[in-house]
Design an enzyme around this catalytic site. Structure first.
Site, PDB file in Angstrom:
ATOM      1  N   GLU A 835      31.691 -30.442 -12.402  1.00 16.30           N
ATOM      2  CA  GLU A 835      32.207 -31.000 -11.150  1.00 16.30           C
ATOM      3  C   GLU A 835      31.097 -31.116 -10.108  1.00 16.30           C
ATOM      4  O   GLU A 835      30.944 -32.155  -9.472  1.00 16.30           O
ATOM      5  CB  GLU A 835      33.351 -30.122 -10.621  1.00 16.30           C
ATOM      6  CG  GLU A 835      33.962 -30.686  -9.346  1.00 16.30           C
ATOM      7  CD  GLU A 835      35.234 -29.971  -8.919  1.00 16.30           C
ATOM      8  OE1 GLU A 835      35.838 -29.258  -9.747  1.00 16.30           O
ATOM      9  OE2 GLU A 835      35.625 -30.136  -7.750  1.00 16.30           O
ATOM     10  N   ARG A 913      42.169 -20.886  -3.334  1.00 15.19           N
ATOM     11  CA  ARG A 913      43.163 -21.049  -4.402  1.00 15.19           C
ATOM     12  C   ARG A 913      43.576 -19.686  -4.972  1.00 15.19           C
ATOM     13  O   ARG A 913      44.739 -19.475  -5.313  1.00 15.19           O
ATOM     14  CB  ARG A 913      42.657 -21.979  -5.506  1.00 15.19           C
ATOM     15  CG  ARG A 913      43.729 -22.340  -6.519  1.00 15.19           C
ATOM     16  CD  ARG A 913      43.301 -23.449  -7.446  1.00 15.19           C
ATOM     17  NE  ARG A 913      43.539 -24.773  -6.895  1.00 15.19           N
ATOM     18  CZ  ARG A 913      44.681 -25.458  -6.986  1.00 15.19           C
ATOM     19  NH1 ARG A 913      45.724 -24.933  -7.624  1.00 15.19           N
ATOM     20  NH2 ARG A 913      44.799 -26.647  -6.458  1.00 15.19           N
ATOM     21  N   GLU A1294      45.159 -27.490 -15.879  1.00 18.18           N
ATOM     22  CA  GLU A1294      44.804 -26.107 -15.569  1.00 18.18           C
ATOM     23  C   GLU A1294      45.934 -25.089 -15.767  1.00 18.18           C
ATOM     24  O   GLU A1294      45.680 -23.961 -16.186  1.00 18.18           O
ATOM     25  CB  GLU A1294      44.312 -26.023 -14.112  1.00 18.18           C
ATOM     26  CG  GLU A1294      43.029 -26.783 -13.892  1.00 18.18           C
ATOM     27  CD  GLU A1294      42.687 -26.862 -12.415  1.00 18.18           C
ATOM     28  OE1 GLU A1294      41.732 -26.194 -12.002  1.00 18.18           O
ATOM     29  OE2 GLU A1294      43.381 -27.582 -11.684  1.00 18.18           O
TER      30      GLU A1294
END
Ligand SMILES: Cc1cc2nc3c(=O)[nH]c(=O)nc-3n(C[C@H](O)[C@H](O)[C@H](O)COP(=O)(O)OP(=O)(O)OC[C@H]3O[C@@H](n4cnc5c(N)ncnc54)[C@H](O)[C@@H]3O)c2cc1C
Ligand code: FES
Ligand code: FES
Length: 1362
Positions: A835, A913, A1294
């Site tokens: 990423e 998160r 995920e």
């Protein structure tokens, strides 16, 4: 062909062996039936490099260069003397020296079939069974299977499992690979509705046997085996006749090949070999090259002379002697295994005890590709302290024959054989000719044990062999205990063995042996390899297993010895893998639906993956003037750079230039969110692996060799490596460039104080969760091509983030973004690792290409990739939890500390998160979560599937487990009690609607037969002392959206050409997750045309700009909606032509519209509505929706060794209305297996100075085929449409990963049962991963008590928990 008949010893002694630069012989071999004559074969070139770079056969992939992943598997074929029968065997091309291939036939994946020509059934079946996601491992699996079938057209499933021991896949979870190939075995597979003798599983219900209810709209078939092309072994390519005649007509000939730095000498007689060895005592004797190849590649060793004895008859002979079987030193391990298996079949059992012990070690020795080439002699002479065979050879009195030019001698492999670390009593001028493995005697018992982190293809932690001979029934006459992994050499426990002579085999002997072993088999607490206490304990535990085994055998023979307690019997069981089986169920398509949405369509590139035709970045043909780059990285974790000297490197052959910070035309400051990194360090390095510079040369080898010659002088500074150290130093990032002692985020709701007051009980606990390496099979790679004008640069990159690459490269080059074009065809896996961290390579390569104005390429080696690019953040969680007597949790205070490394990267969002998932699926009224980002001197950690969510939830499950344990209530009841209910809200005040957690939970309970299992597990545990079973059920709730609201946008561009074909582009990248396939399905439905008319070529910053990274599981949602938007526009534009000509074809409408001057190109755009959250006010919407799932797992642990088996897993996952059940189930299974790695196997080891010690598949173990649960059931929840995403689907990439926590807590459950036997109860700390070491040490018992650990702080450990 050059005359190679001057094969005399005289020639060898005078010329050929001298290493003189006399001419090379021709190397003649065949590749895919084509003759190759190589005039300049270089001994340092591997077959893989030759295939890819010289022959352009890029189907064979490079995944590790160390024989550990199988991506490079090819098949070699050679007639075997004396029968002439052609033997086919799979090998790792990355380790096979090119020079070893004279008169060998090589078959690569391109040679067996192609999409264009004809697919081989092996290629077709792995693809159609959905066994290929990113496809980078696929050619390797294809070739392993193909080689198996060439030798055995009717294999059993067990043969398959053996054949794939050396093949890794990071995407699929292996189940579909096995399922596809099962159809080629005698065990058969899904008949796809065709029916078999015992009927069709779809009709007779066996496929749905675990179904909890009568379901008529449920499907269990992801592919139709009926559609497979039949497999006809008689149609295989024949051995090249020309090669056969060359072999038949050749006279024995010695060969020599001279390379740039090394010479390869292949003598053809033993006499010639010993003369050469006499002349070149330092020469390496190479057979399999599985040891030497590693030394050359990774330890920078240069061996100027190599002697290749593989074809010398005496070194390949197998002879029966009076005392046993004699194997020539060049016999491969596979061959030895075959011979010994035959012996075991044909000889009386009492004679084959030693053979069985060797076979037991071979079962777990490397993968088949290695065993097919690695020689017995190589294993002995490597003298590795963790060799698996040497302990057996030593414990059983094997003898070796050594020879030099003056004659031979036979010596025993006893205590005197290994003289030091990797040293033997063999003299430099001697070669090992053979080893004799003896028959066992009556009254002799032999066992061998190997304990490693992963059962298959792993190096040993401790390996052992034990042999006892009795007289007078049970009196010990002779005893040999030999261990690997306990000293610098294979070591005998001679003192213990001596002390037991003359004693009877019973409890007293056992006690004495354990006490003595604890004293004798000691290790320095700082010993390399670490795990010191565990290793010491293993020496005793393994002896105990041996003791029990022998005791049982003595009793079986009618000798009067103590009885083995029935509850101890299972401790002596050897592990026998069971063939895994799986069931996948999903909602069938509604009757009458004709389009492709919801169909289990195959990944669009799967067939090309399987044939090697899919082009990955490094498969692109070389540009004519292309150069190769190698990185220069820091060897210190924290230091000032005093000087960099590249003068020596610049003199190396092939070197064009070196690149350092001064060569950056734009800004050296970089970083995806904060510019807190350098492209090339100039003043200071802050981690080992920090990129300092690069060397650019004509070839990869030249660049890499020269890069090692760049000298950097450092002034060392104190490094911080672990979370503990960072906490002590209060070294926490604040996000504004400062470091303070504050959490970066606090998420709080309710009244914590009141909550704890309300609680009946309050407990505290902690947990550490180790990091994880992405281990995408394709490492990072960039090819940068300067366009020659206006500063334009084109980059081909394996990245999840084309736009981020574009902007950071533009910044580095000092040009506007419109000059940089980034193109991504596909990736061989990403998992978050590509990423942002891809830019650390792309920027350097772009700077080099810009400096030299030539194309520059770099694909990182696996060890570099692991060293430089970081991974999942290690987390440490500290919690205080208050709960009622009922088990209801009412207050939670949790602090998370993540090991961020030397720059921020995405760590803040990852911590956010984690906090957003701190309660997992449980409703807690009063809660506070704090996140601390530890700044350390590790390479920065980054995104990884789940993005902090799994760590956040793992800590939640830890306190939930503690609550249950402290209440002595079943954990599943306490979990269920706390589960969210519809309409409740999260700690960040998001109301949960359309909640399906309870449905997933109930279905999981019933499909897994949880309650019956619980009873069976408890019964098992009552009956077994040393093996325990455990069971757990764990939910997950995963928020879908980027937590940075602006990223929740996507674009698409769709062109319709006048022939009706459609070119689709969107902002997402394909990394194996099937995104392009799903996007084509969406476009197909909206446009109303078959998928075959739609093509996606690549992701390109020039077609869809400003793309968000392909991440956060949201890419199907975002890009799907954007594609939908663009296609709707086109659909509307075409509508008048359809109405006007309803009977016309798509092509007619397109043509008419074109002639009517209608724009047949449209872009689409989508942004997720109503997102945006503010931490300070704890308000706003974080997530668009949630994905839910529940898993239940049962495991079995071996309390004595810490090994575990995954017996059964049932997963129920809510993916809404699946766009593609095959892809979604693939994501569930693949994600689950990756989670299994995270929580149970994968362990990164760092030295106290911050050096990563685990840098490849040899030392870092991801799950292999043997780790699949024996029974795996995956069910996609039915009737669960999600109105918030495209066609009612849900994100799936995920969320399933965390479900592997069920295995972790099942292990913990089993450990708790073992601890109960030692009188230990209540909550206990159990960190992740549940490694063999942790399991064993947590099962505290009389054996572990004999080996107390050294006082912490009194020594420097080999590795530290970061
Ligand atoms: C992926 C992988 C997994 C592995 N797994 C295991 C494992 O599970 N257990 C284990 O024990 N090992 C393992 N190994 C180590 C290795 O495969 C074995 O040691 C193997 O047997 C070496 O044989 P070779 O023919 O490849 O040796 P080579 O690399 O060809 O040679 C090794 C050494 O032996 C010397 N030598 C070889 N033959 C002779 C001879 N006749 N006379 C004198 N010297 C000689 C060479 O000079 C050299 O120093 C693994 C290696 C790899 C790459
Ligand atoms: S590349 Fe050869 S085994 Fe990994
Ligand atoms: S499909 Fe196996 S590694 Fe990606």
């Amino acid at each position: 062909m050059t005359d190679t008949s001057t094969d005399t010893a005289a020639r060898c002694a005078s010329g050929s062996g001298s290493g003189s630069r006399s001419r090379s012989d021709q190397l003649v071999f065949f590749v895919n039936g084509k003759k190759i004559v190589e005039e300049k074969a270089d001994p340092e070139t591997t077959l893989l490099t030759y295939l890819r770079r010289t022959l352009g056969l890029t189907g064979t992939k490079l995944g590790c260069a160390e024989g550990g992943c199988g991506a490079c598997t090819v098949m070699l074929s050679r007639p075997q003397p004396p029968t002439g029968r052609v033997l086919h065997y799979a090998v790792n091309a990355c380790l096979a020296p090119l020079c070893s291939l004279h008169l060998v036939a090589v078959t690569t994946v391109e040679g067996i079939g192609s999409v264009a020509r004809k697919l081989h059934p092996v290629q077709e079946r792995i693809a159609r069974a959905h066994g290929s996601q990113c496809g980078f491992c696929t050619p390797g699996f294809v070739m392993s299977m193909y080689a198996l079938l060439r030798n055995n057209p009717t294999p059993k499933m067990a043969d398959l499992e053996e054949a794939f021991q050396g093949n890794l896949c990071r995407c699929t979870g292996y189940r579909p690979i096995l399922e596809g190939f099962k159809s080629l075995t005698v065990d058969g597979g899904c008949c796809g509705g065709k029916g078999r003798n015992n009927g069709c599983c779809l009709a007779n219900g066996s496929a749905a046997e675990t179904s909890s209810q009568e379901v008529t709209d449920e499907s269990a078939c992801l592919f139709r085996a009926a559609d497979f092309a039949p497999f006809d072994p008689t149609q295989e390519v024949i051995f090249p006749p020309e090669l056969m005649s060359l072999i038949t007509n050749q006279r024995p000939a010695s060969l020599r090949f001279h390379g740039e730095r090394a010479t390869w000498l292949q003598p053809c007689s033993l006499h010639e070999l010993v003369l050469l060895k006499w002349k070149h005592p330092d020469a390496k004797v190479v057979v399999g090259n599985t040891e030497v190849g590693i030394e050359v590649k990774f330890k920078n060793m240069l061996y100027p002379i190599t002697l290749a004895p593989a074809f010398i008859p005496e070194l390949n002979e197998v002879r029966h002697t009076e005392d046993g079987v004699l194997f020539g030193a060049a016999c491969t391990l596979s061959h030895m295994g075959a011979v010994l298996r035959e012996e075991v079949q044909t000889r009386p059992a009492h004679q084959t005890q030693v053979f069985l012990a060797v076979l037991e070690q071979l079962r777990w020795f490397a993968g088949l590709q290695i065993r097919n080439v690695a020689a017995i002699g190589g294993n002995i002479m490597t003298a590795s302290p963790i060799s698996d065979l040497n302990p057996v050879f030593m414990a059983t009195g094997c003898k070796v024959e050594l020879m030099d030019k003056d004659g031979s001698r036979v010596i025993p492999m006893d205590n005197a054989f290994f003289t030091g670390y990797r040293k033997t009593a063999v003299r430099p001028q001697e070669i090992l000719v053979s080893i004799e493995i003896p028959y066992s005697k009556k009254n002799q018992f032999v066992s061998a044990f190997k304990q490693s982190a992963r059962r298959e293809d792993d190096i040993s932690i401790v390996t052992a062999a034990m042999s006892v001979t009795f007289c007078h029934g049970d009196v010990v006459e002779d005893l040999k205990l030999s261990y690997g992994g306990m000293a610098a050499t294979t070591a005998m426990a001679s003192t213990t063995a001596r002390s037991l002579l003359g004693r009877r085999w019973g409890e007293e002997l056992l006690q004495g042996a354990c006490r003595s072993l604890a004293k004798e088999m000691t290790l320095d607490p700082s010993a390399p390899g670490g795990m010191v206490t565990y290793r010491r304990t293993l020496t005793i535990s393994l002896f105990y297993k041996f003791y029990l085994t022998v005791l049982q055998k003595l009793r079986d023979q009618g000798i009067s010895v103590e009885a083995v307690q029935p509850n101890c019997l299972s401790a002596a069981d050897l592990h026998h893998p069971e063939t895994p089986s799986g069931v996948q169920v999903f909602q069938a398509m509604p009757k009458g639906q004709n389009d492709v949405v919801g169909r289990p369509m195959m990944h669009l590139s799967a067939l090309k993956h399987a044939t090697g035709e899919a082009v990955y970045c490094d498969d692109m043909p070389m540009y004519e003037n292309e150069l190769y780059l190698a990185l220069v990285t820091s060897s210190k974790a924290h230091a000032n750079i005093l000087s960099i000297d590249s003068s020596l490197a610049e003199t190396f052959p092939g070197v064009i230039s070196c690149v350092f910070a001064a060569d950056i035309p734009g800004s050296n400051a970089t970083g995806p969110v904060y510019s807190d990194e350098t492209i090339l360090a100039d003043r200071q390095v802050t981690c080992v692996g920090h990129i300092i510079g690069a060397v650019v040369a004509d070839t990869q080898l030249h660049a890499q060799r020269a890069a090692k010659a760049v000298r950097v002088q450092y002034e060392e500074l104190h490094p911080l490596v672990t979370i503990k150290e960072a906490i002590a130093a209060q070294s926490f990032y604040q996000g504004n460039g400062t470091i303070q002692d504050q959490p970066i985020r606090t998420l709080q709701r309710g009244d914590l104080e009141a909550g704890f007051k309300q609680a009946d009980r309050v407990i505290e606990g902690e947990m550490h969760i180790g990091g994880q390496e992405h281990f995408y099979l394709e490492t990072n790679v960039t090819l940068a091509v300067p366009r020659g004008e206006d500063g334009e640069m084109e980059l081909f990159v394996s990245t999840q983030s084309a736009s981020k690459t574009q902007s950071l490269v533009a910044k580095a080059l000092g040009v506007p973004a419109n000059r940089v074009q980034v193109r991504v065809k596909r990736m061989g896996g990403g998992f978050g690792g590509k990423e942002t961290r891809t830019t650390v390579l792309s920027t350097v390569v772009a700077v080099a290409a810009n400096k030299l104005k030539r194309p520059v390429r770099c694909m990182l080696d696996r060890d570099e990739d692991m060293l430089v690019t970081g991974g999942r953040h290690p987390f440490y969680g500290k919690y205080k939890v208050g709960f009622l007597k009922s088990g209801k949790v009412v207050a939670l205070d949790v602090s998370y500390y993540s090991n961020v490394g030397n720059s921020m990267d995405l760590s803040l969002s990852i911590m956010e998160r984690a906090l957003f998932h701190m309660e997992n699926s449980y409703s807690v009224a009063n809660v506070r979560g704090r996140g601390f980002l530890c700044r350390t001197n590790l390479p920065t950690n980054t995104a990884f599937r789940g993005f902090g969510g799994p760590q956040g939830m793992m800590v939640a499950e830890s306190w939930m487990n503690d609550v249950a344990q402290s209440l002595e209530r079943p954990a599943h009841e306490v979990r269920r009690l706390n589960l969210y209910m519809e309409g409740e809200s999260t700690p960040y005040n998001q109301i949960l609607d359309q909640l399906t957690l309870d449905r997933c939970w109930d279905e999981c309970l019933s499909r897994s037969g949880f309650h019956e299992r619980r009873a069976a597990v408890d019964l098992y545990n009552r009956k077994n002392r040393w093996t325990k079973r455990g069971l757990a059920i764990v939910p997950t709730k995963f928020g879908i959206s980027f937590t940075a609201a602006f990223l929740n946008q996507a674009g698409a561009l769709v062109h319709i050409y006048t022939d009706g074909s459609v070119l689709l582009t969107h902002g997402g990248t394909e990394m194996g997750q099937g995104l392009h396939t799903k996007m084509v399905q969406v476009a197909s439905r909206v446009l109303g045309i078959p998928c075959s008319k739609i093509h996606i070529s690549e992701t390109n910053t020039s077609t869809v700009p400003n793309t968000s990274p392909t991440a956060a599981s949201a890419s199907s949602d975002l890009n799907g909606a954007a594609v939908h938007n663009a296609c709707e526009t086109l659909h509307r534009r075409l509508e008048p032509y359809k109405s006007r000509n309803p009977k016309g074809s798509w092509e007619d409408w397109v043509k008419e519209a074109y002639f009517d001057r209608v724009n047949l190109s449209a872009n689409g755009f989508y942004k997720t509505p109503d997102l945006g959250y503010d931490f300070d006010s704890n308000s706003g919407r974080v997530f668009n929706y949630f994905s839910y799932g529940v898993a239940s797992s049962e495991v079995e642990i071996d309390c004595l060794t810490g090994a575990h088996k995954n017996l059964s897993t049932t997963i129920v996952m809510d993916v809404g209305h699946s766009l593609n059940p095959a892809i979604d189930i693939g994501q569930v299974e693949g994600g689950f297996m990756q989670g299994l790695g995270l929580f149970t196997i994968e362990e990164l080891h760092y030295s106290p100075c911050g050096v990563l010690l685990t840098r490849g598949p040899g030392s870092y173990k991801i799950p292999a085929i043997g780790d699949i649960p024996t029974r795996l059931t995956v069910s996609l929840l039915r009737d669960a449409p999600n109105e918030k995403a495209i066609f009612s689907s849900k994100a799936v990439g995920e969320p399933p990963l965390f479900l592997a926590a069920a295995n972790f807590f099942a292990i913990k459950d089993a450990v708790a049962s073992a601890r109960g036997e030692s009188g230990l109860s209540g909550p206990f700390r159990f960190d992740s991963p549940a490694s063999t070491e942790r399991i064993r040490m947590a099962c505290s018992d009389q054996f572990t008590h004999l080996c107390p650990p050294a006082e912490p702080g009194s020594f420097t450990p080999w590795s530290v928990q970061v």
